[in-house]
Structures are given as C-alpha cells and as structure tokens.
Design a protein around this motif. Structure first.
Motif, PDB file in Angstrom:
ATOM      1  N   TYR A 288       0.653  -1.031   0.218  1.00 28.33           N
ATOM      2  CA  TYR A 288      -0.175  -0.088  -0.173  1.00 28.33           C
ATOM      3  C   TYR A 288       0.912   1.250  -0.112  1.00 28.33           C
ATOM      4  O   TYR A 288       1.964   1.370   0.947  1.00 28.33           O
ATOM      5  CB  TYR A 288      -0.655  -0.119   1.386  1.00 28.33           C
ATOM      6  N   ASN A 289       0.819   2.216  -0.632  1.00 29.96           N
ATOM      7  CA  ASN A 289       0.989   3.155  -0.595  1.00 29.96           C
ATOM      8  C   ASN A 289       0.586   4.526  -1.259  1.00 29.96           C
ATOM      9  O   ASN A 289      -0.721   3.843  -1.650  1.00 29.96           O
ATOM     10  CB  ASN A 289       2.686   3.392  -2.167  1.00 29.96           C
ATOM     11  N   VAL A 312      -2.605   1.541   5.743  1.00 27.83           N
ATOM     12  CA  VAL A 312      -2.421   0.316   5.089  1.00 27.83           C
ATOM     13  C   VAL A 312      -3.705   0.142   6.046  1.00 27.83           C
ATOM     14  O   VAL A 312      -4.718  -1.383   5.879  1.00 27.83           O
ATOM     15  CB  VAL A 312      -1.207   0.039   5.676  1.00 27.83           C
ATOM     16  N   PHE A 313      -3.611  -0.096   7.675  1.00 29.02           N
ATOM     17  CA  PHE A 313      -4.414  -0.456   8.282  1.00 29.02           C
ATOM     18  C   PHE A 313      -6.169   0.020   8.375  1.00 29.02           C
ATOM     19  O   PHE A 313      -7.050  -0.506   9.126  1.00 29.02           O
ATOM     20  CB  PHE A 313      -3.954  -0.955   9.683  1.00 29.02           C
ATOM     21  N   ASN A 318      -7.863  -2.433   0.908  1.00 30.69           N
ATOM     22  CA  ASN A 318      -6.738  -2.382   0.053  1.00 30.69           C
ATOM     23  C   ASN A 318      -5.650  -3.128  -0.946  1.00 30.69           C
ATOM     24  O   ASN A 318      -6.296  -4.465  -0.379  1.00 30.69           O
ATOM     25  CB  ASN A 318      -6.007  -1.182   0.745  1.00 30.69           C
ATOM     26  N   SER A 319      -5.083  -3.005  -1.579  1.00 33.91           N
ATOM     27  CA  SER A 319      -4.149  -3.601  -2.362  1.00 33.91           C
ATOM     28  C   SER A 319      -2.931  -4.523  -1.696  1.00 33.91           C
ATOM     29  O   SER A 319      -2.819  -5.539  -1.900  1.00 33.91           O
ATOM     30  CB  SER A 319      -3.605  -3.127  -3.176  1.00 33.91           C
ATOM     31  N   GLU A 320      -2.665  -4.229  -0.279  1.00 39.68           N
ATOM     32  CA  GLU A 320      -1.549  -4.789   0.552  1.00 39.68           C
ATOM     33  C   GLU A 320      -2.671  -6.343   1.709  1.00 39.68           C
ATOM     34  O   GLU A 320      -1.789  -6.987   1.577  1.00 39.68           O
ATOM     35  CB  GLU A 320      -0.941  -4.112   1.151  1.00 39.68           C
ATOM     36  N   ILE A 321      -3.644  -6.418   1.469  1.00 36.71           N
ATOM     37  CA  ILE A 321      -4.725  -6.817   2.900  1.00 36.71           C
ATOM     38  C   ILE A 321      -4.912  -7.843   1.699  1.00 36.71           C
ATOM     39  O   ILE A 321      -5.521  -8.002   0.766  1.00 36.71           O
ATOM     40  CB  ILE A 321      -5.634  -6.346   2.967  1.00 36.71           C
ATOM     41  N   ILE A 322      -4.386  -8.963   2.553  1.00 33.83           N
ATOM     42  CA  ILE A 322      -4.834 -10.363   1.950  1.00 33.83           C
ATOM     43  C   ILE A 322      -6.326 -11.416   2.605  1.00 33.83           C
ATOM     44  O   ILE A 322      -6.949 -11.644   2.692  1.00 33.83           O
ATOM     45  CB  ILE A 322      -3.072 -11.604   1.634  1.00 33.83           C
ATOM     46  N   PHE A 323      -6.265 -11.459   3.752  1.00 31.72           N
ATOM     47  CA  PHE A 323      -6.957 -11.627   4.699  1.00 31.72           C
ATOM     48  C   PHE A 323      -7.654 -10.836   6.374  1.00 31.72           C
ATOM     49  O   PHE A 323      -6.255 -10.138   6.432  1.00 31.72           O
ATOM     50  CB  PHE A 323      -6.611 -12.964   4.757  1.00 31.72           C
TER      51      PHE A 323
END
Length: 610
Positions: A288-289, A312-313, A318-323
């Motif tokens: 995430y950026n 990001v939290f 967002n694009s970084e979160i897998i689960f």
C-alpha cells in the motif's frame, strides 16, 4: 460422561442443534433441525459463519484466552505490556500450568472449529438451492470449510506443538472412548496434513474476492498465505531439529519433533512464497502506497511513507490486505487511546496497551539505521521537531531526542509524550509524565500506561470511538518477510533477499540496502537485518510472540519489559527503567496440553517440562 473434551461435539456444532436432535423428539417451530440447517442457502450461510467463528478475533486482544479465541500474544511478548489485568500477566509471571482454564480454552475452541468444519463439509451437498444461477456454491463453501479446518490445525500446532489429527470425517457425538482415543501425531505429519488440505482447498477456490460480499471469506490466496505460515513454523528452529524435545515421544516411542535440522524445510517455505509472489492470479496485491499526502501535510517522501504505513490498516480492503476480519473495534481502540485527564469521547481512553522501550528502540532512525549505529542519534536532551501529523503542522514541538528524526513507522505506531493527539478536532498534547494530562498521578485507578507510551497502530484518526473496516490478519509485507527469511536460511546468495527487503524499506520511507545512490551498505549479518525489519514492520500484528519462540530466542527477549519512569516528571521521566521482570523457562516455548485431556485419554503425552 466418559468423553474426551476435544471430541465432545454435541454442543459444538451449528447453533447447538446437533446435540438437541439426539435427545428431543420434537423441535420448536422457531428452531431448525440439523438436517434443515443444510437444506437452504440462507441457513447454510449461517452454518458457514459458525465455522468461521473460531478464527481468532484480534479486536478482543485486551481479553486474551477469555473472549474471541485470541491469546495473550501482544502483552506476553516483549512488544508491550497491558495495564488492564488479563491472562498475559499469568504467562509473564509463570503463574499458569496445564490445569489453567485459558490453556484448555484455546485447545477446545480450535477443536470445536475443526469438528464444525468437518460436519459442514459432510453435509453441504444437501443444499437444494445453493447452486442456482450457475455458481458452484457447494464446492466453494466446501473448500472454504476445508481450508478453515487446516487453518485451525495450524493455530493449534504453533501454540501446542504436534497435536491429534482427527481425520476428515466428523466425529460422532456418541462415539465410544476407545474409538476416539488417539495419540498425538508428529509435527511433520501435522504440517504435511495442513499443507495438503490447504493445497486442495486452494485449487477449488477463487484466487481473490470476486465481489464485495466475498471479503473476509477464504480465497485461494488466503489458503496459500496460511500454507506459507505453516511451512515457516515448521522450518524454524523450534520444530526443525530441536534436541530440547528429544524425549517428546508417544508411549510407543514415536518421535514427535524431528531431531535433525533439515534445510529442505526452508526451501519449501521459499518455494511456496515465491509461487505466491509470482502467481499471475495474485498480481493485484501490492504494498500500500499513497500518491500524495492529505491537505495540510507537506507532500514529501517521508510524509507519504508515514501516511502509507498508518493507513494500510485503516483504508479497508486495500491492495496489500490478503485476509482480515471485521468486528467491533471500540474496546481495542480504547486500549490504545491515552487516558487524557478531562477529555471526553474518543480522546479519553484507557492507556492499557503500553509499548516497551525495547520496541521503541527497535525502530530505525530517519537515516534507515538502527539507533546504536547512527552517530546522529542521541537519547539525551530535547529538540524542536516537526512530527508528520497532518493536524500538527503549525511548527516544531519540543520533544525528547529519543523521538527526533526517527523513521515514519515509528510515528505511525507510537504515541509518546509531547505528541499531538491523533484526533484532528482535538488540541490535546499528550503527556505521560507523572503530573501530565495522561500521567499516573492524575489517575486513581490502573488506567495509565506502564511504560510511558501507548500504541498508535490500528487506531483511527478520529479517536477510539470511530470504527474501522477490518483488523488485518495477513498482508503482503508479511509474505515478503517470510520469503526473504526462508531464502536467507536456504540460499543466502539469492538476490531476491535484497529486492524484497528493500521493497519494505522503501515503502517505509527509509534507505534501501545496496550500492546505488542513497543506499546503505548491505548488512554483514543479514539474518539479523531481516529479523529487525520483521520486528518493526509487523509490530502489534500478533507475530512477535511466536517468532521469538520459533527462533528460540525468547529466553533472552522475554525476561523483562523496559519503559520510562512514569513516577517522575521530566527529566527523570525519560530515564528508561525495568517496569516488569518476567519468568520464561524452556517449557514455555510451547503451551502444555490441557491436563483434563490427558486424564481422559492417557495415550496423549504431555509437552516437555510440564
């Protein structure tokens, strides 16, 4: 009644009705029989939600081993302490054993989830309307439950070590004791089963969420991410050739933990992580950026890194979160917010979660160096410094030099004395000094920080009463760190180590390692560099407790907590002191098997030292 606790399934299954069916001839009109539960998709969805309900709920971190199946992972590590009394105090003082209710709590809860998943899998094909519209819901839900069952085994083995594999069929509630009395499987057998089940589930699941209602469901990428986590646990020294467990054998002499270190286990982790990172179906995952800073905050690389590592939290899926998991976050966030004297609403919290001085010192400087390696760093005195808070850009504020020119993640994660409070509508400047507005002297109860800090990570910018979409369980940065750790142990010359380590550092706003312009020299001890990065990047994400144990360093890291001297005002306040001495013995690397289980089924052997 002569039943082993892990197999008493009557009260464990869907809304309790499986057990009722056996004893009642009639079911009230407002209740469903077990068979009816699986006839329609609407009730099948409820049954599946019940299988998911065993997943640990991080939002209940302040009540470990009591609510939400979450353990004392934050405050029983060297990351932090809880002022609010909970089971982490028992772990830290050594006042727990195989008879403790918390020890039994997790064992039962995860086996409940396993049994619930097996029952769901055995009955989902009864649904009469699940596949209407051409979507194969039956196979998808079956695979989600299959993955969840493997995930629950993973949670068990990382906590208790090798456990009992029940098989693929649900255990009958009236099964006789001889039929269900099984010894523990070996760690290798447990990991092989977990991995094979996750592989099977992954092959039949969509790669990523296909629609908004899919978020929070197990997808192929989630199953593959848990596979990496399970393989990593198996590869680390706690379970890979650990001779401390030479005597941990079943009664027939079967060795439960391999006594020979095997580098091939690290290779398996690296292979699985590389497959994830190069899988075209997962190409949309990215760190995430942010392209620009919010209004009022100067738009530069440092400030963009601060916003990215904070949000990001907070910025949903967002694009970084897998689960991730949803839920009521107010109790968790209340633990993070300082107990500001005289404040109200989201500005006055409990100051419960207190980061350690060890964690504060672990963050790099703005130059990307450990504090002990940066000649520009000093912990003494004060300086005027402009923190990267969008609501505090009127000019520099005088703060301790410990907090001056630190990396962006430090400012995203730690609330320290002299920091503007996070709420943009508030003018509070937090002070944890003895007579400060969140200091010990002004608080009659225990609602004060033990260490002179509170955590800021996961906290919404409007204060603790404002909700946020999810609590992140797995994100892409963790996969990067898993990958490079495995490469370092199996193929330390692989260039991917620097590539993926630097991806994390660049997003964090600090210099990469290498030979290019602005780069820092490549560390001579890359293992230590990777571990330092993991400690900072994954702080307060329930990771530290397990990897200090899996690395077998907890005997060094978990003996005390340091903080500031909260009984004094400045300058004495800023003197680091030991705030808590802790008990850690070799037996504490694993939790004991609950004593009640061993009494009922004596073929279950106890963990070493308990």
């Amino acid at each position: 009644m002569k039943k082993i606790l892990i197999y008493t399934v009557g009260a464990l299954l869907i809304v309790g009705n499986y057990g009722c069916k056996k004893f009642l001839n009639q079911v009230p009109d407002d209740r469903l029989t077990f068979d009816q539960m699986y006839e329609k998709k609407s009730t099948v969805d409820q049954a599946l939600a019940n299988v998911y309900s065993t997943l640990p709920d991080q939002d209940q971190d302040r009540s470990p081993s009591a609510i939400g199946n979450i353990g004392p992972w934050t405050a029983a590590s060297d990351e932090a302490d809880y002022t609010l009394p909970n089971f982490s105090e028992n772990v830290n003082s050594g006042a727990w054993d195989a008879t403790s209710g918390a020890v039994n709590y997790h064992w039962q809860r995860f086996y409940q989830g396993i049994q619930s998943a097996s029952s769901f899998m055995a009955n989902i094909n009864r649904c009469t309307d699940c596949n209407l519209g051409g979507i194969d819901i039956v196979n998808r839900y079956y695979s989600e439950a299959r993955a969840l069952r493997a995930i629950y085994y993973y949670y068990l083995v990382r906590q208790y070590g090798p456990v009992i594999l029940l098989g693929n069929d649900p255990v009958a509630s009236d099964a006789p004791l001889p039929e269900i009395s099984k010894p523990r499987n070996s760690m290798d057998e447990c990991i092989d089963y977990i991995v094979s089940e996750l592989d099977a589930a992954s092959s039949r699941l969509p790669a990523t969420p296909q629609a908004s209602q899919d978020y929070g469901h197990i997808t192929a990428s989630v199953a593959d991410a848990y596979k990496i986590k399970a393989l990593l646990t198996a590869a680390r020294p706690l379970f890979n050739g650990n001779t401390d467990y030479a005597s941990l054998k079943n009664q027939d002499g079967k060795q439960l933990i391999s006594q020979t270190a095997d580098v091939a286990k690290w290779t398996k982790v690296a292979t699985a992580a590389k497959a994830f990172l190069t899988n075209s179906r997962y190409a949309n995952y990215a760190l995430y950026n942010v392209a620009a800073t919010p209004a009022g905050l100067p738009d530069n690389a440092f400030n963009r890194a601060f916003i990215a590592t904070r949000d990001v939290f907070l910025n949903g899926w967002n694009s970084e979160i897998i689960f991730g998991r949803g839920g009521d976050v107010t109790l968790y966030q209340y633990s993070l917010a300082p107990n500001h004297n005289g404040a109200s609403d989201g500005d006055k919290g409990g100051s419960f979660l207190s980061p350690s001085q060890q964690l504060v010192d672990a963050y790099f400087t703005a130059n990307g160096l450990p504090i002990e390696n940066d000649p520009a760093y000093t912990a003494n005195g004060t300086s005027a410094y402009q923190a990267p808070d969008p609501n505090d850009q009127d000019g520099p504020r005088t703060i301790s030099n410990m907090y001056v020119n630190r990396e962006p993640r430090f400012y995203a994660n730690i609330t320290y004395s002299g920091r503007k409070w996070i709420n943009p509508s508030s003018n509070i400047i937090t002070s944890f000094e003895f007579n400060g507005n969140a200091g010990k002297n002004a608080i009659a109860n225990n609602d004060y920080t033990k260490t002179g800090y509170t955590s800021r990570k996961h906290l919404t910018v409007a204060g603790w009463t404002e909700g946020r979409p999810i609590f992140t369980m797995i994100r892409l940065a963790e996969i990067y760190l898993d990958y490079i750790e495995a490469l370092q142990e199996s193929n330390p010359s692989d260039p991917d180590i620097l590539i993926y380590l630097n991806k994390i550092r660049v997003r964090a706003g600090i210099a990469p390692y290498g030979s290019g312009a602005g780069a820092l020299p490549v560390p001579t001890d890359m293992r230590d560099a990777i571990r330092r990065e993991r400690r900072v990047e994954l702080a307060f994400e329930l990771d530290r407790y397990f990897y200090t144990r899996e690395w077998k360093i907890a005997e060094t890291t978990d003996t005390q907590i340091k903080g500031l001297n909260i009984t004094q005002n400045a300058p004495g306040f800023f003197t680091p002191v030991v705030t808590e001495n802790r008990v850690f013995q070799k037996k504490h690397y694993l939790w004991p098997i609950p004593n009640g289980e061993i009494q009922k089924v004596p073929v279950i052997v106890q963990n070493t030292g308990w």
